[in-house]
Design a protein around this motif. Structure first.
Motif, short mmCIF file in Angstrom:
data_model
loop_
_atom_site.label_atom_id
_atom_site.label_comp_id
_atom_site.label_asym_id
_atom_site.label_seq_id
_atom_site.Cartn_x
_atom_site.Cartn_y
_atom_site.Cartn_z
N ASN A 102 53.06 -70.79 -45.08
CA ASN A 102 52.57 -71.45 -46.28
C ASN A 102 53.62 -72.35 -46.93
O ASN A 102 54.82 -72.08 -46.89
N ASN A 103 53.12 -73.41 -47.57
CA ASN A 103 53.95 -74.24 -48.44
C ASN A 103 53.03 -74.81 -49.51
O ASN A 103 52.27 -75.75 -49.27
N TYR A 104 53.07 -74.20 -50.70
CA TYR A 104 52.24 -74.63 -51.81
C TYR A 104 53.12 -75.17 -52.93
O TYR A 104 54.20 -74.61 -53.21
N CYS A 105 52.65 -76.24 -53.56
CA CYS A 105 53.40 -76.85 -54.67
C CYS A 105 52.64 -76.64 -55.97
O CYS A 105 51.45 -76.96 -56.07
N TYR A 106 53.35 -76.09 -56.96
CA TYR A 106 52.76 -75.89 -58.29
C TYR A 106 53.39 -76.87 -59.27
O TYR A 106 54.61 -76.89 -59.45
N ASP A 107 52.55 -77.69 -59.89
CA ASP A 107 53.01 -78.66 -60.89
C ASP A 107 52.92 -78.00 -62.27
O ASP A 107 51.83 -77.70 -62.76
N THR A 108 54.07 -77.75 -62.89
CA THR A 108 54.09 -77.04 -64.17
C THR A 108 53.53 -77.88 -65.32
O THR A 108 53.17 -77.33 -66.36
N GLU A 109 53.47 -79.20 -65.14
CA GLU A 109 52.94 -80.05 -66.20
C GLU A 109 51.41 -80.12 -66.16
O GLU A 109 50.74 -80.02 -67.19
N THR A 110 50.84 -80.27 -64.96
CA THR A 110 49.38 -80.33 -64.84
C THR A 110 48.76 -78.97 -64.57
O THR A 110 47.55 -78.82 -64.60
N GLU A 111 49.63 -77.95 -64.29
CA GLU A 111 49.20 -76.59 -63.98
C GLU A 111 48.20 -76.58 -62.82
O GLU A 111 47.15 -75.94 -62.87
N THR A 112 48.55 -77.29 -61.76
CA THR A 112 47.70 -77.36 -60.57
C THR A 112 48.51 -77.05 -59.32
O THR A 112 49.72 -77.28 -59.27
N TRP A 113 47.81 -76.53 -58.30
CA TRP A 113 48.40 -76.23 -57.00
C TRP A 113 48.00 -77.29 -55.98
O TRP A 113 46.87 -77.78 -55.99
N THR A 114 48.93 -77.63 -55.06
CA THR A 114 48.66 -78.57 -53.98
C THR A 114 49.21 -78.00 -52.68
O THR A 114 50.34 -77.50 -52.64
N LYS A 115 48.38 -78.06 -51.62
CA LYS A 115 48.84 -77.61 -50.29
C LYS A 115 49.75 -78.67 -49.69
O LYS A 115 49.43 -79.85 -49.67
N LYS A 116 50.92 -78.24 -49.19
CA LYS A 116 51.87 -79.14 -48.56
C LYS A 116 52.06 -78.75 -47.08
O LYS A 116 51.51 -77.77 -46.61
N GLN A 117 52.86 -79.55 -46.38
CA GLN A 117 53.11 -79.33 -44.96
C GLN A 117 53.73 -77.95 -44.74
O GLN A 117 54.72 -77.60 -45.36
N ASN A 118 53.14 -77.16 -43.82
CA ASN A 118 53.65 -75.83 -43.52
C ASN A 118 55.08 -75.88 -42.99
O ASN A 118 55.46 -76.83 -42.29
N ILE A 119 55.84 -74.83 -43.28
CA ILE A 119 57.15 -74.68 -42.66
C ILE A 119 56.94 -74.42 -41.16
O ILE A 119 56.00 -73.72 -40.78
N PRO A 120 57.75 -75.01 -40.28
CA PRO A 120 57.48 -74.93 -38.84
C PRO A 120 57.51 -73.53 -38.26
O PRO A 120 56.83 -73.25 -37.26
N VAL A 121 58.27 -72.61 -38.88
CA VAL A 121 58.40 -71.26 -38.31
C VAL A 121 57.87 -70.24 -39.31
O VAL A 121 58.13 -70.34 -40.51
N SER A 122 57.08 -69.28 -38.83
CA SER A 122 56.61 -68.20 -39.71
C SER A 122 57.82 -67.46 -40.24
O SER A 122 58.70 -67.05 -39.47
N SER A 123 57.87 -67.29 -41.55
CA SER A 123 59.09 -66.72 -42.11
C SER A 123 58.84 -65.98 -43.41
O SER A 123 57.98 -66.37 -44.21
N LEU A 124 59.57 -64.90 -43.58
CA LEU A 124 59.62 -64.18 -44.85
C LEU A 124 61.01 -63.63 -45.05
O LEU A 124 61.81 -63.60 -44.11
#
Length: 360
Positions: A102-124
């Motif tokens: 996953n790679n999600y972007c949260y905009d603190t000004e508009t309070e909205t989430w946007t899906k971004k390009q996944n990280i190439p390797v599964s990771s935690l």
């Protein structure tokens, strides 16, 4: 057993004391956090009993929109400007664990989430750090099987994410020491990679320094105590390492705080900003800084000094580094002084301009 809690404590390095603050609304484990405008944002995690989709909480306090989908343990969060990027972790579907890119972007000004390009390797259980407006994802593991404890594959990589192009680039493969549960912080444009655990699950005292400007990595002064899953932060020239555990399973939690002070007499070289086609038209420049009160400050500097100032400004705008910057006044050094410096405060800067010229 995995333990979770909802307590909040604040540490004051000046007085070396801890103070209890308001509890979170829910018990959580393995969440990720980020700070924007003095507010702490808390993402994902679970309560050690259910893998529910928690709201995103803000320690202000107020709530913010939940993430687009439930994400459990192992995410990492990074801040660029007013946006927070929440990366990696584990997806849960019932009792089924699934590696996440996953790679999600949260905009603190508009309070909205946007899906971004996944990280190439599964990771935690990896670390993130921001330098010059780019996110560096360091180490972590790729769980295989369900439940994930059946197998652990440590990535041992450093990936760079550029939000302007929404792309990932493999920068470095940490061949000598692959780590999960490591933490990272930035000082003078370099990333300090601190602690973590290796394939046997035991914490390490190892620390490393990664320099994005030349894509190099080297060993740094080791910790006094082996730690994994600790928290790391930079305040001034001090690196703080807080808590964590001696091993991956957190059977031996640590309450101690370690601090390392970087020697100011041998400062590290700040990262040089990326060149652009209209950059470096001369070897000197007039740097004009307009303060929030309308006052203008003008400095006649070399381009190296100007680039150092811009590097500091970009790092502070990304949420790391010192709050003040010292500018040498050079020929304006009047009076019986060995040197004169003007300290500018980041929060007091409204805008600045660079007027290049050639001294030749």
């Amino acid at each position: 057993m995995l333990l979770a809690d909802k307590q909040t404590y604040v540490y004051d390095p000046k007085s070396d004391t801890w103070t209890k603050k308001a509890d979170m609304p829910n018990i959580r484990s393995s969440s990720s956090t980020a700070v924007v405008d003095g507010k702490i944002y808390i993402f994902g995690g679970f309560d050690a009993r259910t893998r529910t989709s928690f709201p995103t909480y803000v320690y202000d306090p107020k709530t913010a929109p939940s993430m687009p989908k439930p994400i459990g343990s192992g995410t990492s969060a990074a801040v660029i400007g007013k946006k927070i990027y929440v990366i990696g972790g584990l997806d849960y579907t019932g009792d089924i664990y699934k590696n996440a890119k996953n790679n999600y972007c949260y905009d603190t000004e508009t309070e909205t989430w946007t899906k971004k390009q996944n990280i190439p390797v599964s990771s935690l259980k990896f670390a993130t750090a921001v330098v010059d407006g780019k996110i560096y994802a360091i180490g972590g593991r790729n769980d295989a099987g369900s439940p994930p404890t059946q197998s652990h594959l440590i990535n041992g990589t450093i990936y760079m994410y550029d939000p302007r192009t929404d792309t990932w680039t493999l920068k470095k493969d940490m061949q000598n020491l692959k780590l999960e549960g490591t933490s990272a912080t930035v000082l003078n444009g370099k990333i300090y990679i601190i602690g973590g655990n290796v394939s046997d699950g035991q914490g390490t005292t190892s620390t490393q320094v990664y320099n994005p400007s030349d894509n190099s990595i080297k060993d740094f002064k080791p910790l006094k105590n082996a730690r994994t899953n600790a928290s790391t932060v930079t305040i001034g020239n001090n690196l703080y390492v807080i808590g964590g555990a001696k091993d991956r399973n957190r059977a031996s939690p640590l309450k101690s705080v370690e601090m390392y002070t970087l020697d100011e007499s041998t400062p590290e070289t700040p990262t040089t900003p990326e060149s652009t086609p209209d950059q470096s038209s001369g070897d000197r420049a007039l740097l004009v800084i307009t303060m929030t009160n309308g006052l203008e400050k003008e400095f006649d500097l070399s381009m190296d000094e100007v680039n150092d100032f811009i590097s500091w400004y970009d790092q502070k705008d990304a949420g790391s580094g010192s709050s003040k910057y010292a500018i040498d006044k050079h020929d304006n050094n009047k009076g019986p002084f060995s040197s004169r410096k003007d300290y500018v405060i980041f929060n007091n800067i409204l805008t600045f301009e660079v007027n290049e010229y050639s001294s030749k």
